[in-house]
Structure formats: C-alpha cells, structure tokens
Design a protein around this motif. Structure first.
Motif, PDB file in Angstrom:
ATOM      1  N   ASP A  94      56.348  15.035  36.914  1.00  0.00           N
ATOM      2  CA  ASP A  94      56.363  13.602  37.245  1.00  0.00           C
ATOM      3  C   ASP A  94      55.394  13.237  38.378  1.00  0.00           C
ATOM      4  O   ASP A  94      55.323  12.081  38.786  1.00  0.00           O
ATOM      5  CB  ASP A  94      57.798  13.139  37.570  1.00  0.00           C
ATOM      6  N   ALA A  95      54.653  14.237  38.889  1.00  0.00           N
ATOM      7  CA  ALA A  95      53.689  13.946  39.960  1.00  0.00           C
ATOM      8  C   ALA A  95      52.248  13.999  39.464  1.00  0.00           C
ATOM      9  O   ALA A  95      51.310  13.704  40.208  1.00  0.00           O
ATOM     10  CB  ALA A  95      53.884  14.925  41.105  1.00  0.00           C
ATOM     11  N   VAL A  96      52.069  14.354  38.162  1.00  0.00           N
ATOM     12  CA  VAL A  96      50.712  14.551  37.624  1.00  0.00           C
ATOM     13  C   VAL A  96      49.905  13.243  37.650  1.00  0.00           C
ATOM     14  O   VAL A  96      48.752  13.218  38.089  1.00  0.00           O
ATOM     15  CB  VAL A  96      50.769  15.160  36.201  1.00  0.00           C
ATOM     16  N   THR A  97      50.524  12.153  37.225  1.00  0.00           N
ATOM     17  CA  THR A  97      49.802  10.866  37.172  1.00  0.00           C
ATOM     18  C   THR A  97      49.311  10.480  38.561  1.00  0.00           C
ATOM     19  O   THR A  97      48.153  10.075  38.728  1.00  0.00           O
ATOM     20  CB  THR A  97      50.725   9.767  36.598  1.00  0.00           C
ATOM     21  N   GLU A  98      50.152  10.672  39.546  1.00  0.00           N
ATOM     22  CA  GLU A  98      49.754  10.311  40.908  1.00  0.00           C
ATOM     23  C   GLU A  98      48.639  11.247  41.409  1.00  0.00           C
ATOM     24  O   GLU A  98      47.689  10.804  42.059  1.00  0.00           O
ATOM     25  CB  GLU A  98      50.970  10.392  41.830  1.00  0.00           C
ATOM     26  N   PHE A  99      48.733  12.530  41.046  1.00  0.00           N
ATOM     27  CA  PHE A  99      47.710  13.511  41.448  1.00  0.00           C
ATOM     28  C   PHE A  99      46.336  13.080  40.927  1.00  0.00           C
ATOM     29  O   PHE A  99      45.316  13.287  41.584  1.00  0.00           O
ATOM     30  CB  PHE A  99      48.075  14.902  40.906  1.00  0.00           C
ATOM     31  N   LEU A 100      46.334  12.473  39.733  1.00  0.00           N
ATOM     32  CA  LEU A 100      45.056  12.122  39.088  1.00  0.00           C
ATOM     33  C   LEU A 100      44.497  10.763  39.539  1.00  0.00           C
ATOM     34  O   LEU A 100      43.488  10.308  39.007  1.00  0.00           O
ATOM     35  CB  LEU A 100      45.220  12.163  37.567  1.00  0.00           C
ATOM     36  N   GLN A 101      45.140  10.139  40.519  1.00  0.00           N
ATOM     37  CA  GLN A 101      44.617   8.867  41.034  1.00  0.00           C
ATOM     38  C   GLN A 101      43.516   9.140  42.062  1.00  0.00           C
ATOM     39  O   GLN A 101      43.581  10.139  42.793  1.00  0.00           O
ATOM     40  CB  GLN A 101      45.744   8.056  41.712  1.00  0.00           C
ATOM     41  N   PRO A 102      42.536   8.242  42.165  1.00  0.00           N
ATOM     42  CA  PRO A 102      41.454   8.462  43.147  1.00  0.00           C
ATOM     43  C   PRO A 102      41.902   8.393  44.607  1.00  0.00           C
ATOM     44  O   PRO A 102      41.116   8.685  45.511  1.00  0.00           O
ATOM     45  CB  PRO A 102      40.443   7.353  42.819  1.00  0.00           C
ATOM     46  N   THR A 103      43.172   8.029  44.824  1.00  0.00           N
ATOM     47  CA  THR A 103      43.703   8.078  46.198  1.00  0.00           C
ATOM     48  C   THR A 103      43.872   9.538  46.641  1.00  0.00           C
ATOM     49  O   THR A 103      43.957   9.815  47.835  1.00  0.00           O
ATOM     50  CB  THR A 103      45.078   7.383  46.271  1.00  0.00           C
ATOM     51  N   ASN A 104      43.902  10.458  45.678  1.00  0.00           N
ATOM     52  CA  ASN A 104      43.951  11.879  46.003  1.00  0.00           C
ATOM     53  C   ASN A 104      42.506  12.354  46.232  1.00  0.00           C
ATOM     54  O   ASN A 104      41.673  12.266  45.323  1.00  0.00           O
ATOM     55  CB  ASN A 104      44.599  12.627  44.821  1.00  0.00           C
ATOM     56  N   PRO A 105      42.174  12.861  47.438  1.00  0.00           N
ATOM     57  CA  PRO A 105      40.793  13.262  47.733  1.00  0.00           C
ATOM     58  C   PRO A 105      40.242  14.286  46.739  1.00  0.00           C
ATOM     59  O   PRO A 105      39.041  14.301  46.453  1.00  0.00           O
ATOM     60  CB  PRO A 105      40.877  13.865  49.140  1.00  0.00           C
ATOM     61  N   VAL A 106      41.124  15.128  46.190  1.00  0.00           N
ATOM     62  CA  VAL A 106      40.687  16.144  45.218  1.00  0.00           C
ATOM     63  C   VAL A 106      40.176  15.450  43.950  1.00  0.00           C
ATOM     64  O   VAL A 106      39.122  15.798  43.394  1.00  0.00           O
ATOM     65  CB  VAL A 106      41.851  17.116  44.910  1.00  0.00           C
ATOM     66  N   THR A 107      40.928  14.441  43.502  1.00  0.00           N
ATOM     67  CA  THR A 107      40.544  13.690  42.302  1.00  0.00           C
ATOM     68  C   THR A 107      39.282  12.869  42.563  1.00  0.00           C
ATOM     69  O   THR A 107      38.350  12.856  41.744  1.00  0.00           O
ATOM     70  CB  THR A 107      41.720  12.785  41.871  1.00  0.00           C
ATOM     71  N   LEU A 108      39.248  12.218  43.722  1.00  0.00           N
ATOM     72  CA  LEU A 108      38.081  11.388  44.053  1.00  0.00           C
ATOM     73  C   LEU A 108      36.806  12.243  44.077  1.00  0.00           C
ATOM     74  O   LEU A 108      35.768  11.841  43.545  1.00  0.00           O
ATOM     75  CB  LEU A 108      38.296  10.705  45.411  1.00  0.00           C
ATOM     76  N   MET A 109      36.925  13.437  44.638  1.00  0.00           N
ATOM     77  CA  MET A 109      35.749  14.321  44.697  1.00  0.00           C
ATOM     78  C   MET A 109      35.282  14.676  43.280  1.00  0.00           C
ATOM     79  O   MET A 109      34.088  14.626  42.971  1.00  0.00           O
ATOM     80  CB  MET A 109      36.070  15.599  45.474  1.00  0.00           C
ATOM     81  N   ALA A 110      36.221  15.020  42.413  1.00  0.00           N
ATOM     82  CA  ALA A 110      35.857  15.379  41.034  1.00  0.00           C
ATOM     83  C   ALA A 110      35.175  14.196  40.348  1.00  0.00           C
ATOM     84  O   ALA A 110      34.151  14.353  39.674  1.00  0.00           O
ATOM     85  CB  ALA A 110      37.097  15.815  40.274  1.00  0.00           C
ATOM     86  N   GLN A 111      35.724  13.004  40.556  1.00  0.00           N
ATOM     87  CA  GLN A 111      35.163  11.811  39.911  1.00  0.00           C
ATOM     88  C   GLN A 111      33.771  11.463  40.439  1.00  0.00           C
ATOM     89  O   GLN A 111      32.999  10.804  39.764  1.00  0.00           O
ATOM     90  CB  GLN A 111      36.108  10.616  40.111  1.00  0.00           C
ATOM     91  N   ASN A 112      33.480  11.901  41.668  1.00  0.00           N
ATOM     92  CA  ASN A 112      32.173  11.598  42.282  1.00  0.00           C
ATOM     93  C   ASN A 112      31.184  12.752  42.199  1.00  0.00           C
ATOM     94  O   ASN A 112      30.150  12.726  42.871  1.00  0.00           O
ATOM     95  CB  ASN A 112      32.371  11.217  43.759  1.00  0.00           C
ATOM     96  N   THR A 113      31.480  13.731  41.367  1.00  0.00           N
ATOM     97  CA  THR A 113      30.622  14.928  41.280  1.00  0.00           C
ATOM     98  C   THR A 113      29.147  14.568  41.063  1.00  0.00           C
ATOM     99  O   THR A 113      28.256  15.167  41.668  1.00  0.00           O
ATOM    100  CB  THR A 113      31.114  15.852  40.138  1.00  0.00           C
ATOM    101  N   ASP A 114      28.893  13.571  40.209  1.00  0.00           N
ATOM    102  CA  ASP A 114      27.496  13.224  39.895  1.00  0.00           C
ATOM    103  C   ASP A 114      26.766  12.565  41.067  1.00  0.00           C
ATOM    104  O   ASP A 114      25.546  12.471  41.059  1.00  0.00           O
ATOM    105  CB  ASP A 114      27.442  12.315  38.666  1.00  0.00           C
ATOM    106  N   LYS A 115      27.510  12.117  42.088  1.00  0.00           N
ATOM    107  CA  LYS A 115      26.870  11.446  43.238  1.00  0.00           C
ATOM    108  C   LYS A 115      26.543  12.424  44.356  1.00  0.00           C
ATOM    109  O   LYS A 115      25.935  12.058  45.354  1.00  0.00           O
ATOM    110  CB  LYS A 115      27.792  10.348  43.757  1.00  0.00           C
ATOM    111  N   VAL A 116      26.948  13.673  44.174  1.00  0.00           N
ATOM    112  CA  VAL A 116      26.689  14.691  45.203  1.00  0.00           C
ATOM    113  C   VAL A 116      25.234  15.147  45.057  1.00  0.00           C
ATOM    114  O   VAL A 116      24.784  15.428  43.946  1.00  0.00           O
ATOM    115  CB  VAL A 116      27.676  15.875  45.020  1.00  0.00           C
ATOM    116  N   PRO A 117      24.472  15.197  46.181  1.00  0.00           N
ATOM    117  CA  PRO A 117      23.039  15.514  46.024  1.00  0.00           C
ATOM    118  C   PRO A 117      22.755  16.886  45.426  1.00  0.00           C
ATOM    119  O   PRO A 117      21.875  17.011  44.583  1.00  0.00           O
ATOM    120  CB  PRO A 117      22.478  15.389  47.452  1.00  0.00           C
ATOM    121  N   VAL A 118      23.515  17.898  45.857  1.00  0.00           N
ATOM    122  CA  VAL A 118      23.229  19.254  45.356  1.00  0.00           C
ATOM    123  C   VAL A 118      24.533  19.949  44.960  1.00  0.00           C
ATOM    124  O   VAL A 118      25.487  19.991  45.744  1.00  0.00           O
ATOM    125  CB  VAL A 118      22.498  20.116  46.419  1.00  0.00           C
ATOM    126  N   LEU A 119      24.541  20.491  43.760  1.00  0.00           N
ATOM    127  CA  LEU A 119      25.690  21.276  43.279  1.00  0.00           C
ATOM    128  C   LEU A 119      25.172  22.681  43.006  1.00  0.00           C
ATOM    129  O   LEU A 119      24.080  22.834  42.443  1.00  0.00           O
ATOM    130  CB  LEU A 119      26.241  20.658  41.994  1.00  0.00           C
TER     131      LEU A 119
END
Ligand SMILES: Cc1cc2nc3c(=O)[nH]c(=O)nc-3n(C[C@H](O)[C@H](O)[C@H](O)COP(=O)(O)O)c2cc1C
Length: 209
Positions: free
Chosen positions: A82-107
């Motif tokens: 019951d915590a998965v949906t909340e985990f996947l919100q961009p309010t979670n820094p882990v999720t936000l980072m994943a969603q912004n992967t393409d904006k990171v200059p170097v991977l």
C-alpha cells in the motif's frame, strides 16, 4: 586547495538533484582516472565505463530507468504494497531522480568485463561473481569521491538493470560485459550535508561475531 580525503568521505552523499549544466570534460576524465586507480583482484582491472552524454540516448535510458524503478518498487519486499503508489510519486527524491535521468549532464554505466575478470572452476562460481564485483565497486567509489572533491555531485542507480537486455541493446554492450551500476554526475543543485549513518560501533564485532 584540494579537499582532505576524510572530509571528502564524510560529506559524500547521494546528490539526487543535479543541475543540467554541462560538466567540463577534463573533470570527467579526472574522475574516470581516479576510478582506474582502484585496487582489483590480481590487478585484473575488470571495470569498463560507458560515458553517456548524447540526449536521445539519455532519453531512452531515462525510460528504462523509470520502468526499472516501477519494477523495483513492486518487487521490493521492504516497501509495503500500500506504499508503492506513494513511493512512485515525484515527491520521493529517488523517483524524481529517475524521472530526471535525461536532464543529468553525464551518466556513467560501470560494468564488469568478464574477459578480464578472474575465472574459477564452476564449483566456485559464487565466489568468482563476488570477487569480480568486488573488483569493480572500489573503482565506482573512487569515482564518487573524486567527483565530490571536484565539487561535483553524484548518485547511483540500479534501476535500469531491471531491464538488462534492453539496457545492453541500447548501449551496445557486448555479451561478455555485465552492467553493474549507473552513476549520475553533475553540479549539485543543493548543498552537501553530512551522511546519516548509525554509529560504527553498531557494526563492529571484536574477535568474531
Ligand atoms: C549498490 C547501490 C545501489 C543503489 N541504488 C540506488 C538506486 O537505484 N536509486 C537511488 O536513488 N539510490 C541508490 N543508491 C543510493 C543509496 O540509496 C544511498 O547511498 C543510501 O540511501 C545512503 O544515502 P546517502 O548517499 O544520501 O548518504 C544505491 C547505492 C548503492 C551502494
């Protein structure tokens, strides 16, 4: 002046919010050089680093990372259903980072080259696997520390590995190379704070467990 190594270690954190500003190529070279100074079993140096800066490739990598994040959230036994949906919100820094992967200059995808890695007989396969990854992660840590010392932020992600075959296809990784972890590198968008860790005494066992 260069940062003392103990301060670099103490203040190394996952910097999940990175600026999109480009990173000077010589700094990327310096952190890769630091990676290459790491120890490895028999000096086998089984590491490989795929440096990704191409915007269309980063976009596809972002998609794989977000898909991987979803698989991770659903298959992580420590995240209640019951915590998965909340985990996947961009309010979670882990999720936000994943969603912004393409904006990171170097991977940088750190990999294990099995052709350079140590080989043991099949009955020692578990140890071979363990020892070979233990020859890649010190290099990754050197990279994170060198980046920190240069004022760069880093974070790591295993999420794209949940789609291993697609990841290998996207980055044209040969069969004998195993992806290990994706390193995000960029200028930090927030300040470095001290890492939150339990007192080391919690983990120390004198003369045996
Ligand atoms: C092997 C490994 C895998 C990790 N995978 C991820 C990941 O997929 N996504 C993520 O956001 N952070 C990942 N991390 C970062 C950890 O979450 C982080 O180091 C830990 O929570 C401590 O936080 P700190 O770095 O801010 O001190 C990983 C770290 C390691 C060592």
């Amino acid at each position: 002046m260069e940062m003392p190594v103990l301060e670099t270690i103490r203040t190394l954190r996952s910097m999940r919010r990175l600026k999109p500003d480009p990173v000077e190529p010589h700094k990327i070279h310096l952190i890769l050089e630091a990676a290459g100074k790491a120890p490895s079993g028999g000096n086998s140096q089984p590491w490989e680093f795929i440096v990704i800066t191409d915007p269309p490739v980063k976009k596809q990598l972002r998609d794989l990372t977000v898909q991987g994040l979803e698989i991770y959230a659903k298959s992580n036994l420590r995240i209640p259903k019951d915590a998965v949906t909340e985990f996947l919100q961009p309010t979670n820094p882990v999720t936000l980072m994943a969603q912004n992967t393409d904006k990171v200059p170097v991977l940088i995808l750190a990999c294990l080259n099995t052709k350079r890695a140590r080989r043991l007989t099949d009955d020692w396969a578990w140890l071979e696997e363990q020892a070979n990854w233990a020859s890649v992660f010190p290099a990754v840590q050197n990279m994170l520390l060198a980046a920190r010392a240069l004022g760069l932020g880093t974070a790591v992600s295993i999420f794209p590995l949940f789609l291993l075959e697609k990841l290998k296809q996207l980055l044209k990784v040969p069969d004998y190379v195993k992806p290990g972890i994706l390193v995000y590198v960029g200028y930090p968008a927030t300040r470095f704070s001290e890492a939150s860790r339990l007192p080391i005494e919690t983990f120390i066992h004198k003369d045996g467990w």
